[in-house]
Design a protein around this motif. Sequence first.
Motif: not given
Ligand SMILES: Cc1ncc(COP(=O)(O)O)c(C=O)c1O
Length: 424
Positions: A114-117, A141-143, A195-197, A223-227, A251-256
């Motif tokens: 996921g984006g976190t890893e 920034s994401h947590y 960003t998340t919000l 660059v945290d480009a998860a979404l 990048i997250s796979g389960h988002k876009f």
């Molecule tokens: C900006 C951003 N970075 C990282 C993440 C974490 O991604 P994941 O939930 O795939 O670990 C998210 C998830 O919402 C996010 O919005």
Amino acid sequence: MNEVDAPAIWPGDWSEALRLDRAPGLADVDAVMTMLIARADQAQRRTIGFPAATDIDWSRTQGLFTRLFNNVGDPGTAPSGAAHTNALEVEVIRWFADVVGLPQNDRWGYVTSGGTESNIAALRVARDRYPDAVLYLTHASHYSIRKTAGLLGIHPHDVAMVRDSWYGEMDYGHFEQLVARHSGRPAIVVATAGTTLWEAVDQPDRIERILDEYGVTRRHVHVDAALSGIPLALDGMLGLGAGSPVDSIAISGHKFLGTPIPCGVVVMRDSVRVERGEHISYTATLDSTILGSRCGQAAALLWTAIAVYGRNGHQARALRARRIAAYAVERISSIGWPVYRHPDAFTVVLQTPPAALTAEFGWVLSVDGDFCHIICMPGVTKEVVDEFVADLGRVVARWAVMAECRSRPVWRGLDAGEDRILSA
Ligand SMILES: Cc1ncc(COP(=O)(O)O)c(C=O)c1O
């Protein structure tokens, strides 16, 4: 359909059916699985606060889930045997690296959980590169970034928190002040693309100019480009090509792409890696990834989404989703409710509506105090937006009446019963 109208798929409390502290074989496994699927299907249409696309048909990949596919180790070193999807993972990484413009001879990455890893993997590389760096991140920034700083043992004194603007983008003036303060030290800068919000996008070029100005040449820009990574990169608005200041991207796979299991991708310049990973003889692979065993189905799902749609297909999905988001802004503002959207965003930020919108009408939003958002990911249709706005209009109208009533002495202090009274 809201919670009140929901069919009683499982009458009563189903926690009894889930109990595992009884003799094996007594649980009705089929019924529980059916229930899980029915609950998810029922909630999906109104769960519009979270960024998971729902428009891709995954039925062709179902058979993969009846056996183990383990992509243990670095994708450049295929595990032995055939119980893995290594060849597909290599293709997926190649596609992502091409989309973000990484040079052919200077690219590395893998499919993550996921984006976190992906963030952990990239920041670990950055930290190996500059152990004495200051880590710059913003309040938006994401947590997972703060968690990663802890995991990597980065001392809180070595973390510089940059302010963000009211709409979530980095405050470059404040970033400059912090860089000026730490200009003698290397920098690891985390920019966010989506960003998340607010789905705000930090600008790597502005970050680069500030680092240049203060002579910070030892630096890693992640660059945290998860979404937003895939849609922005497909439109040429984000990249790691020649001249780009960006070193790595998550990048997250389960988002876009909306994969039915959480997964992600990390790609970076190969030249920024200091550690290459230990060779593990019994897996016959290099241990360069954060996890050891990795989900082979994830790579196969990503491969499928790319194979079916290609670049143009995914660009078209993004365009359609943005049009729906623009439509949502139009419709929400037409009923006078405060709403905001960044250009190119799927995310529509609105003032948090009365809780009845969720409690009575079943809309699952992502709420942060006074603001909340809906995200028009591919799969959200105009009809869904219309339904949402109609329900929003209903609760707001009632709320307005309620606010007016509350201002009259007779209604003061009746908060506990107000909904019942006004809907009676
Ligand atoms: C900006 C951003 N970075 C990282 C993440 C974490 O991604 P994941 O939930 O795939 O670990 C998210 C998830 O919402 C996010 O919005």
